[in-house]
Design an enzyme around this catalytic site. Structure first.
Site, PDB file in Angstrom:
ATOM      1  N   GLY A  67     -40.096 -22.061  16.606  1.00  0.00           N
ATOM      2  CA  GLY A  67     -40.933 -22.708  17.613  1.00  0.00           C
ATOM      3  C   GLY A  67     -40.373 -24.048  18.038  1.00  0.00           C
ATOM      4  O   GLY A  67     -40.695 -25.077  17.447  1.00  0.00           O
ATOM      5  N   THR A 127     -39.281 -24.748  21.915  1.00  0.00           N
ATOM      6  CA  THR A 127     -39.553 -25.069  23.313  1.00  0.00           C
ATOM      7  C   THR A 127     -41.025 -25.369  23.564  1.00  0.00           C
ATOM      8  O   THR A 127     -41.914 -24.702  23.036  1.00  0.00           O
ATOM      9  CB  THR A 127     -39.109 -23.898  24.213  1.00  0.00           C
ATOM     10  OG1 THR A 127     -37.729 -23.639  23.989  1.00  0.00           O
ATOM     11  CG2 THR A 127     -39.330 -24.228  25.679  1.00  0.00           C
ATOM     12  N   ILE A 165     -23.357  -0.588  43.037  1.00  0.00           N
ATOM     13  CA  ILE A 165     -22.609   0.660  42.921  1.00  0.00           C
ATOM     14  C   ILE A 165     -23.557   1.857  42.795  1.00  0.00           C
ATOM     15  O   ILE A 165     -23.306   2.932  43.358  1.00  0.00           O
ATOM     16  CB  ILE A 165     -21.648   0.598  41.717  1.00  0.00           C
ATOM     17  CG1 ILE A 165     -20.499  -0.372  42.029  1.00  0.00           C
ATOM     18  CG2 ILE A 165     -21.108   1.971  41.354  1.00  0.00           C
ATOM     19  CD1 ILE A 165     -19.630  -0.699  40.832  1.00  0.00           C
ATOM     20  N   HIS A 166     -24.644   1.687  42.084  1.00  0.00           N
ATOM     21  CA  HIS A 166     -25.603   2.776  41.901  1.00  0.00           C
ATOM     22  C   HIS A 166     -26.497   2.994  43.122  1.00  0.00           C
ATOM     23  O   HIS A 166     -27.234   3.991  43.173  1.00  0.00           O
ATOM     24  CB  HIS A 166     -26.486   2.503  40.680  1.00  0.00           C
ATOM     25  CG  HIS A 166     -25.859   2.881  39.382  1.00  0.00           C
ATOM     26  ND1 HIS A 166     -24.781   2.205  38.842  1.00  0.00           N
ATOM     27  CD2 HIS A 166     -26.143   3.881  38.493  1.00  0.00           C
ATOM     28  CE1 HIS A 166     -24.444   2.754  37.692  1.00  0.00           C
ATOM     29  NE2 HIS A 166     -25.244   3.772  37.450  1.00  0.00           N
ATOM     30  N   GLY A 167     -26.474   2.073  44.079  1.00  0.00           N
ATOM     31  CA  GLY A 167     -27.294   2.243  45.274  1.00  0.00           C
ATOM     32  C   GLY A 167     -28.769   2.269  44.942  1.00  0.00           C
ATOM     33  O   GLY A 167     -29.255   1.490  44.120  1.00  0.00           O
ATOM     34  N   GLU A 185     -31.647 -20.329  25.111  1.00  0.00           N
ATOM     35  CA  GLU A 185     -30.780 -21.004  24.137  1.00  0.00           C
ATOM     36  C   GLU A 185     -29.763 -21.927  24.821  1.00  0.00           C
ATOM     37  O   GLU A 185     -28.607 -22.031  24.399  1.00  0.00           O
ATOM     38  CB  GLU A 185     -30.086 -19.981  23.226  1.00  0.00           C
ATOM     39  CG  GLU A 185     -31.093 -19.202  22.383  1.00  0.00           C
ATOM     40  CD  GLU A 185     -30.479 -18.469  21.221  1.00  0.00           C
ATOM     41  OE1 GLU A 185     -29.504 -18.973  20.643  1.00  0.00           O
ATOM     42  OE2 GLU A 185     -30.980 -17.386  20.881  1.00  0.00           O
ATOM     43  N   THR A 242     -29.446 -23.588  28.993  1.00  0.00           N
ATOM     44  CA  THR A 242     -29.136 -23.112  30.341  1.00  0.00           C
ATOM     45  C   THR A 242     -27.647 -23.261  30.646  1.00  0.00           C
ATOM     46  O   THR A 242     -26.898 -23.925  29.926  1.00  0.00           O
ATOM     47  CB  THR A 242     -29.925 -23.908  31.390  1.00  0.00           C
ATOM     48  OG1 THR A 242     -29.489 -25.283  31.336  1.00  0.00           O
ATOM     49  CG2 THR A 242     -31.424 -23.845  31.134  1.00  0.00           C
TER      50      THR A 242
END
Length: 385
Positions: free
Chosen positions: A128, A130, A343-345, A369, A371
């Site tokens: 704990g 943030t 690529i997969h559309g 962890e 930025t």
């Protein structure tokens, strides 16, 4: 060991990675879409990882660990990250943020009490740190811990805490202001067993990604824990969690590398199967080049985290290399996820597809962890700027 590369991995590491790879493909992948859609925690997958000993990888056998090292953990995270980032981050946070602070800074009594439970995977611990007004600026901590006789009284709240509200969560390490005015105030880390009175895990977040990982805000209202639950020296909580975050960045870089490589693997398979105008799209130079660039990103990310891990294992300074690895790998994951979706559309926009999950999941890799901007700041400072 002073150097790690894909071409020089020992048989020990190779033999370890293969069963984790098989577990990821055969156990994790088939249920990933279901848990993502349901926002459900994958208890059966976590139990499987526990049975394999993954939660105890970098810990000595005397505490129930596997007697391995942090690089072995990184290899596991890369394999899991290829198919399901939620599962991977559950392991990463459970080890590097949950159990590792107890191992690094705990008393022998604290280690004996908590580590066998955590390294076995029977229980999870959370970290704990943030708060609503103090994410990147962890020094802005407002949660307080006041010593009252032989107990600490903790008041405050935490945000975005992974593994903090599962049915098997048993411990949260809390950073809190334990004394001192203004700039001289001290921040300490305190072990809070779960569940104590006055410590509810608030409802889970509705996140963009990592939907199968457990993330909650936490509230502390006059939570009393014994004075001996202080973790490490009083006033050293800030310094101690900076060390933990350095290690965690290497682990998260490994996870990110897995995500980047997972996008490559999915695209190679799809490009060979999908045809347009009578030919597989793999024969289209635009697709070939896009996938080739994705592979180059994944390779660069892997080299970066291998380098940081090698320095860590030999006890050399690795803060800059950890920041570089986290920066490169998280950006590789996000860039590859975007290209994989293209690529997969239309299929890449369907949540049941792995690349769609990577697209939603990968953004947090550039935030959690530390930025991207924090990594750049750390690198600049290490250069003397």
């Amino acid at each position: 060991m002073t150097f790690l590369s894909t071409g020089t991995l020992s048989n020990e590491y190779e033999d370890f990675a293969k069963p984790v790879r098989d577990f990821a493909r055969n156990v994790v992948a088939p249920v990933a879409a279901k848990h993502d859609a349901e926002h459900s925690f994958p208890y059966e997958v976590v139990a499987g990882m526990a049975e394999m000993g993954l939660f105890g990888l970098p810990f000595p056998e005397e505490y129930g660990g596997m007697g391995g090292d942090y690089f072995a953990l990184c290899l596991a995270l890369e394999e899991l990250g290829k198919v399901d980032q939620s599962v991977a981050v559950t392991l990463e946070a459970g080890v590097s943020l949950g159990a590792m602070p107890v191992y690094r800074f705990g008393t022998e009594a604290q280690r004996q009490e908590w580590l066998p439970l955590l390294t076995s995977g029977q229980a999870l611990a959370a970290f704990g740190l943030t708060e609503a007004g103090g994410g990147t600026d962890a020094g802005a901590t407002k949660t307080t811990a006041k010593l009252d006789g032989d107990h600490w009284i903790i008041n405050g709240s935490k945000q975005f805490i992974t593994n903090s509200g599962t049915d098997i969560t048993r411990l949260v390490t809390v950073t809190a202001v334990s004394g001192g005015p203004g700039d001289s105030r001290e921040i300490s880390s305190i072990l809070v067993p779960v569940p104590p009175p006055g410590f509810p895990a608030e409802p889970a977040y509705n996140k963009v990604g990592w939907n199968a990982s457990d993330t909650h805000p936490l509230t502390f209202q006059d939570v009393r824990v014994p004075a001996e639950n202080l973790l490490g020296e009083r006033g050293r909580g800030y310094a101690n969690f900076l060390r933990i975050l350095d290690e965690g960045r290497v682990a998260l870089a490994a996870l990110s590398t897995g995500a980047a490589q997972g996008c490559v693997d999915e695209c190679v398979k799809y490009a060979k199967e999908r045809t347009t105008f009578g030919q597989p799209i793999a024969r289209r130079q635009a697709i070939e080049f896009k996938i080739a660039r994705m592979e180059a990103r994944a390779h660069g990310a892997r080299a970066a985290y291998y380098d940081a891990a090698a320095l860590m294992l030999t006890g050399k300074p690795f803060k800059k290399q950890a920041a570089i690895a986290k920066l490169i790998a998280s950006e590789a994951a996000m860039d590859n996820a975007r290209d994989a979706t293209q690529i997969h559309g239309g299929y890449g926009f369907m949540n049941e597809y792995t690349v769609a999950r990577h697209y939603r999941d990968s953004k947090i890799l550039e935030i959690g962890e530390g930025t991207t901007e924090v990594q750049l700041m750390l690198i600049a400072r290490q250069l003397g700027l």
